[in-house]
Scaffold this motif. Structure first.
Motif, mmCIF file in Angstrom:
data_model
loop_
_atom_site.group_PDB
_atom_site.id
_atom_site.type_symbol
_atom_site.label_atom_id
_atom_site.label_comp_id
_atom_site.label_asym_id
_atom_site.label_seq_id
_atom_site.Cartn_x
_atom_site.Cartn_y
_atom_site.Cartn_z
ATOM 1 N N VAL A 97 7.152 43.403 9.665
ATOM 2 C CA VAL A 97 7.460 44.797 9.985
ATOM 3 C C VAL A 97 6.184 45.610 9.817
ATOM 4 C CG1 VAL A 97 8.824 46.836 9.361
ATOM 5 C CG2 VAL A 97 9.855 44.546 9.265
ATOM 6 N N HIS A 98 5.853 46.473 10.789
ATOM 7 C CA HIS A 98 4.586 47.200 10.789
ATOM 8 C C HIS A 98 4.354 47.924 9.466
ATOM 9 C CE1 HIS A 98 1.359 49.950 12.041
ATOM 10 N NE2 HIS A 98 1.161 49.101 13.045
ATOM 11 N N TYR A 99 3.114 47.841 8.990
ATOM 12 C CA TYR A 99 2.813 48.347 7.643
ATOM 13 C C TYR A 99 3.068 49.845 7.481
ATOM 14 C CZ TYR A 99 -1.643 50.672 8.786
ATOM 15 O OH TYR A 99 -2.604 51.530 9.263
ATOM 16 N N LEU A 100 2.908 50.631 8.548
ATOM 17 C CA LEU A 100 3.118 52.077 8.411
ATOM 18 C C LEU A 100 4.549 52.418 8.012
ATOM 19 C CD1 LEU A 100 1.047 53.673 11.325
ATOM 20 C CD2 LEU A 100 0.644 53.883 8.855
ATOM 21 N N LEU A 101 5.499 51.578 8.399
ATOM 22 C CA LEU A 101 6.889 51.819 8.005
ATOM 23 C C LEU A 101 7.094 51.564 6.511
ATOM 24 C CD1 LEU A 101 8.719 50.151 11.033
ATOM 25 C CD2 LEU A 101 8.327 52.587 10.629
ATOM 26 N N TRP A 102 6.226 50.764 5.924
ATOM 27 C CA TRP A 102 6.339 50.457 4.494
ATOM 28 C C TRP A 102 5.574 51.444 3.619
ATOM 29 C CZ3 TRP A 102 10.051 47.397 3.119
ATOM 30 C CH2 TRP A 102 10.465 46.350 3.960
ATOM 31 N N VAL A 103 4.666 52.215 4.213
ATOM 32 C CA VAL A 103 3.824 53.114 3.416
ATOM 33 C C VAL A 103 4.654 54.090 2.571
ATOM 34 C CG1 VAL A 103 2.204 55.063 3.579
ATOM 35 C CG2 VAL A 103 1.723 52.924 4.784
ATOM 36 N N PRO A 104 5.625 54.850 3.146
ATOM 37 C CA PRO A 104 6.405 55.779 2.308
ATOM 38 C C PRO A 104 7.194 55.055 1.226
ATOM 39 C CG PRO A 104 6.707 56.272 4.642
ATOM 40 C CD PRO A 104 6.020 54.952 4.565
ATOM 41 N N ILE A 105 7.722 53.865 1.547
ATOM 42 C CA ILE A 105 8.500 53.108 0.551
ATOM 43 C C ILE A 105 7.591 52.648 -0.586
ATOM 44 C CG2 ILE A 105 9.925 51.058 0.188
ATOM 45 C CD1 ILE A 105 10.743 51.275 3.152
ATOM 46 N N ALA A 106 6.429 52.118 -0.225
ATOM 47 C CA ALA A 106 5.477 51.667 -1.247
ATOM 48 C C ALA A 106 5.064 52.826 -2.144
ATOM 49 C CB ALA A 106 4.252 51.039 -0.582
ATOM 50 N N ALA A 107 4.804 53.998 -1.537
ATOM 51 C CA ALA A 107 4.397 55.175 -2.320
ATOM 52 C C ALA A 107 5.509 55.625 -3.258
ATOM 53 C CB ALA A 107 4.011 56.303 -1.374
ATOM 54 N N PHE A 108 6.744 55.584 -2.777
ATOM 55 C CA PHE A 108 7.875 56.003 -3.620
ATOM 56 C C PHE A 108 8.050 55.064 -4.810
ATOM 57 C CE2 PHE A 108 12.417 55.724 -4.711
ATOM 58 C CZ PHE A 108 12.635 57.035 -5.134
ATOM 59 N N VAL A 109 7.986 53.754 -4.556
ATOM 60 C CA VAL A 109 8.116 52.783 -5.651
ATOM 61 C C VAL A 109 6.968 52.954 -6.642
ATOM 62 C CG1 VAL A 109 8.132 50.325 -6.226
ATOM 63 C CG2 VAL A 109 9.383 51.144 -4.220
ATOM 64 N N LEU A 110 5.766 53.182 -6.137
ATOM 65 C CA LEU A 110 4.613 53.421 -7.007
ATOM 66 C C LEU A 110 4.854 54.620 -7.909
ATOM 67 C CD1 LEU A 110 1.588 52.937 -7.755
ATOM 68 C CD2 LEU A 110 1.014 54.502 -5.882
ATOM 69 N N TRP A 111 5.342 55.720 -7.331
ATOM 70 C CA TRP A 111 5.599 56.925 -8.126
ATOM 71 C C TRP A 111 6.668 56.675 -9.186
ATOM 72 C CZ3 TRP A 111 10.151 60.012 -8.161
ATOM 73 C CH2 TRP A 111 10.039 61.159 -8.970
ATOM 74 N N VAL A 112 7.725 55.950 -8.833
ATOM 75 C CA VAL A 112 8.795 55.660 -9.793
ATOM 76 C C VAL A 112 8.253 54.853 -10.961
ATOM 77 C CG1 VAL A 112 10.955 54.399 -10.148
ATOM 78 C CG2 VAL A 112 10.674 55.832 -8.117
ATOM 79 N N VAL A 113 7.420 53.841 -10.664
ATOM 80 C CA VAL A 113 6.845 53.029 -11.741
ATOM 81 C C VAL A 113 5.952 53.882 -12.634
ATOM 82 C CG1 VAL A 113 5.282 51.108 -12.258
ATOM 83 C CG2 VAL A 113 6.980 50.873 -10.440
ATOM 84 N N LEU A 114 5.114 54.711 -12.033
ATOM 85 C CA LEU A 114 4.224 55.563 -12.829
ATOM 86 C C LEU A 114 5.006 56.612 -13.619
ATOM 87 C CD1 LEU A 114 1.280 56.089 -10.308
ATOM 88 C CD2 LEU A 114 1.297 54.682 -12.364
ATOM 89 N N TRP A 115 6.132 57.036 -13.105
ATOM 90 C CA TRP A 115 6.937 58.071 -13.763
ATOM 91 C C TRP A 115 7.790 57.498 -14.886
ATOM 92 C CZ3 TRP A 115 7.380 63.306 -13.703
ATOM 93 C CH2 TRP A 115 8.561 63.867 -14.169
ATOM 94 N N ARG A 116 8.381 56.299 -14.657
ATOM 95 C CA ARG A 116 9.416 55.819 -15.565
ATOM 96 C C ARG A 116 9.022 54.620 -16.430
ATOM 97 N NH1 ARG A 116 12.635 59.376 -16.886
ATOM 98 N NH2 ARG A 116 14.015 57.724 -17.653
ATOM 99 N N VAL A 117 8.162 53.753 -15.942
ATOM 100 C CA VAL A 117 7.867 52.517 -16.673
ATOM 101 C C VAL A 117 6.798 52.778 -17.726
ATOM 102 C CG1 VAL A 117 7.087 50.122 -16.475
ATOM 103 C CG2 VAL A 117 8.489 51.139 -14.661
ATOM 104 N N LYS A 118 7.009 52.269 -18.918
ATOM 105 C CA LYS A 118 6.044 52.465 -19.991
ATOM 106 C C LYS A 118 4.769 51.684 -19.709
ATOM 107 C CE LYS A 118 9.436 53.438 -23.613
ATOM 108 N NZ LYS A 118 9.973 53.035 -24.949
ATOM 109 N N PHE A 119 3.699 52.080 -20.402
ATOM 110 C CA PHE A 119 2.380 51.545 -20.079
ATOM 111 C C PHE A 119 2.295 50.041 -20.315
ATOM 112 C CE2 PHE A 119 -2.085 50.598 -20.686
ATOM 113 C CZ PHE A 119 -2.674 51.323 -19.660
#
Length: 409
Positions: A112-134
């Motif tokens: 699946v073309h990578y541009l379709l995954w960009v928003p999903i990847a960014a959202f998962v990244l933000w969730v990990v940085l927001w919620r997961v401990k260091f």
């Protein structure tokens, strides 16, 4: 086991710093075009980042404060602001490239073309940085990034011509198919990739996150002298695979799929699965590093509460900077800018910004007000000064070489 897990900060820093999306392709492209003739740059880069990361980690462990915080206090707001501006812009470009790299890794697995995954990847990244401990974050992605050891296995399985590769590695200069300009450009890019500023900001801030003290100096040194050489070894393995498969055929590499192909050739479908997992872990780990580093540098400059040790509400401005940086990175990618090209430009600008990062670290690491008897040894100062000269040469040469060679041609 506790001490073994403590090494994961260095592993995450090294994997994310040495083997991000740009390095995955840059090392493969270098191997395809130059064989192992630029392997010496990776070795020099490994030693350099070890020297300065050890300083940064020691400063954080002894003073309890990250390097960027002390740079502002020691050198004043104006000098630190120049450091902040340069490092943040480079980190932002790298963050965009890493989010794109995650999307490219998922594209390899799904078609699946990578541009379709960009928003999903960014959202998962933000969730990990927001919620997961260091600590869980660094351990999961630091250890998962070790899947890239598959390049070492693949390199050995390909039956490399050791004599030819050895001759290339000990030869200074380009092959007959390349010129000195492109040779110098890729040397600068590989060196800048090894010495990227966000690595030391992340490493020193991570040391504070983990509450290192003088008692942890041994752990700090193990992190540095195990983690970063490991990243360098993986870089050389990627370069070596391309040198064996592509260089004899005169094939150039410019996609992530081509980087993975030698592993698939040597190890089959299982190797391909492992290498895609490694791509994902390495690029996601680098995205975590750059996202946090963007927040670390801005928050530490302005004296805001920062880090994952405090609740997000207590460090709201820090998390806002991280979120805004991710959104800016996504916006850049959605212009259809190539993630690999973004990283190549970020490496050039990183080379320009290197003196702003490493000169202050050398100064702070010699300040007895902060470190007492843990200041640099004479040997460390000699190495640090020698590398500072190299850094200045690289900074001056980076942009002219980019223009002359058209970013490596």
């Amino acid at each position: 086991m506790k001490r073994l897990l403590a090494i994961t900060l260095g592993i995450l820093t090294a994997i994310g710093g040495f083997v991000d999306i740009g390095d995955l392709v840059a090392n493969s492209e270098t191997g395809a075009r130059f064989g192992m003739r630029l392997a010496w740059v990776v070795v020099i880069g490994v030693v350099g980042i070890c020297v300065y990361a050890e300083m940064a980690g020691r400063v954080a462990a002894v003073s309890g404060r990250p390097v960027f915080d002390l740079v502002r206090e020691r050198l004043g707001p104006r000098a630190a602001l120049a450091n902040l501006a340069g490092s943040y812009l480079v980190t932002l470009l790298t963050l965009a490239a890493e989010i794109g790299g995650v999307a490219l890794a998922v594209e390899l697995a799904t078609s699946v073309h990578y541009l379709l995954w960009v928003p999903i990847a960014a959202f998962v990244l933000w969730v990990v940085l927001w919620r997961v401990k260091f600590e869980p974050m660094e351990r999961v992605f630091g250890l998962a990034g070790l899947a890239l050891v598959v390049f070492v296995v693949a390199f050995l399985a390909l039956g490399p011509p050791w004599h030819n590769l050895g001759d290339q590695a000990t030869t200074f200069g380009p092959p007959s198919t390349e010129d000195w300009g492109t040779y110098a450009f890729f040397a600068v890019a590989l060196f800048a990739a090894a010495m990227t500023p966000y690595e030391v900001f992340f490493f020193s801030s991570g040391a504070v996150e983990e509450k290192w003290s003088k008692r942890d100096l041994a752990t700090e040194r193990v992190n540095v002298f195990v983690g970063f050489p490991l990243g360098g070894l993986l870089s050389l393995a990627i370069m070596g695979c391309a040198a064996v498969v592509y260089e004899p055929a005169g094939i150039r590499v410019d996609t992530l799929g081509q980087t993975a192909l030698p592993v698939a050739m040597a190890l089959g479908k299982l190797g391909l699965v492992v290498v895609i997992l490694g791509f994902f872990a390495a690029t996601f780990g680098a995205a975590l590093e750059t996202g946090l580093s963007a927040g670390y540098t801005v928050a530490q400059y302005f004296g805001w509460q920062w880090g994952k040790l405090v609740r997000p509400r207590q460090a709201a401005r820090f998390h806002t900077v991280v979120l805004v940086s991710i959104l800016l990175g996504v916006a850049l990618l959605l212009t259809t800018a190539d993630p690999i090209a973004i990283t190549e430009y970020s490496l050039v600008f990183s080379a320009v910004a290197l003196p702003l990062t490493y000169l202050p670290i050398l100064i702070v690491a010699n300040d007895r007000d902060y470190l007492g008897d843990k200041v640099n040894s004479r040997v460390t100062n000699v190495l640090g000064t020698a590398y500072l000269v190299v850094i200045l040469v690289v900074a001056v040469a980076a942009v002219p070489l980019m223009v002359i060679t058209g970013t490596g041609g």
